[in-house]
Design an enzyme around this catalytic site. Structure first.
Site, mmCIF file in Angstrom:
data_model
loop_
_atom_site.group_PDB
_atom_site.id
_atom_site.type_symbol
_atom_site.label_atom_id
_atom_site.label_comp_id
_atom_site.label_asym_id
_atom_site.label_seq_id
_atom_site.Cartn_x
_atom_site.Cartn_y
_atom_site.Cartn_z
ATOM 1 N N VAL A 86 -9.510 5.322 3.944
ATOM 2 C CA VAL A 86 -9.704 6.769 3.876
ATOM 3 C C VAL A 86 -11.117 7.159 3.469
ATOM 4 C CG1 VAL A 86 -7.267 7.265 3.484
ATOM 5 C CG2 VAL A 86 -8.792 6.988 1.523
ATOM 6 N N GLU A 94 -9.550 7.020 -3.890
ATOM 7 C CA GLU A 94 -9.795 6.929 -2.455
ATOM 8 C C GLU A 94 -9.109 8.067 -1.706
ATOM 9 O OE1 GLU A 94 -10.307 2.098 -2.706
ATOM 10 O OE2 GLU A 94 -8.414 2.932 -2.011
ATOM 11 N N PHE A 124 1.373 3.417 7.099
ATOM 12 C CA PHE A 124 0.113 3.543 7.827
ATOM 13 C C PHE A 124 -1.033 3.229 6.871
ATOM 14 C CE2 PHE A 124 -3.566 6.137 9.003
ATOM 15 C CZ PHE A 124 -3.750 5.741 10.317
ATOM 16 N N HIS A 130 0.832 -1.206 0.000
ATOM 17 C CA HIS A 130 0.000 0.000 0.000
ATOM 18 C C HIS A 130 0.865 1.255 0.000
ATOM 19 C CE1 HIS A 130 -3.044 -2.907 0.962
ATOM 20 N NE2 HIS A 130 -3.946 -1.985 0.709
#
Length: 163
Positions: free
Chosen positions: A120, A84, A116, A64
């Site tokens: 979202v 996103e 992290f 990610h």
């Protein structure tokens, strides 16, 4: 959420339809395709993640992008991630917000060794920053589980978009 019957027993079609659900990690869907039919699609996919090796789970998390990070600046995010992040306003940061995100991204990656992760689409810039600050005090195992849970939420919304 259940699979539509077209994909229940066709591994190739299943992978073609769902292969991009997990950020740069088609292995999740490929492994799920070996278990068709899944019944509950989301639960079946997440069962693959839950049963994956610790190394594969960390690789999934590391696949990610950082929020408002280098990939966003370079415009190399996947289409899904770009949309996103934009939905939470991460494409419209003030200079102060930009610095906050970068400082927290760096602190988080230094502490845990991966970016992290948060869904979202369920929050906004202020909520993301607050979660980053709060979760920095967690231990690594807690953060791995938090990241996997957030990935599950991301995948659930992506599945709903495909419906």
């Amino acid at each position: 959420m259940t699979t539509d019957t077209t994909w229940e027993t066709d591994p190739e079609g299943f992978v073609a339809r769902y292969g991009a659900l997990f950020e740069h990690s088609p292995w999740v869907v490929e492994r799920a395709a070996e278990r068709l039919p899944l019944g509950d699609l989301h639960a079946g996919l997440m069962a693959v993640v839950d049963k994956a090796s610790p190394e594969d789970r960390i690789a999934l998390i590391r696949a990610h992008p950082e929020l408002a990070g280098k990939a966003a600046i370079d415009r190399t995010l996947t289409d899904a991630s770009a949309a996103e992040q934009a939905s939470a306003g991460l494409d419209r940061l003030s200079p102060v917000e930009f610095e906050d995100f970068h400082a927290l991204n760096r602190a988080y990656r230094d502490r845990f060794g991966f970016p992290f992760i948060i869904c979202v689409r369920r929050t906004d810039k202020a909520g993301i920053l607050a979660a980053m600050r709060r979760r920095l005090s967690n231990d690594r195992d807690t953060e791995i589980e938090s990241a996997i849970a957030e990935i599950g939420a991301i995948v659930r919304l992506r599945l709903e978009d495909l419906a």
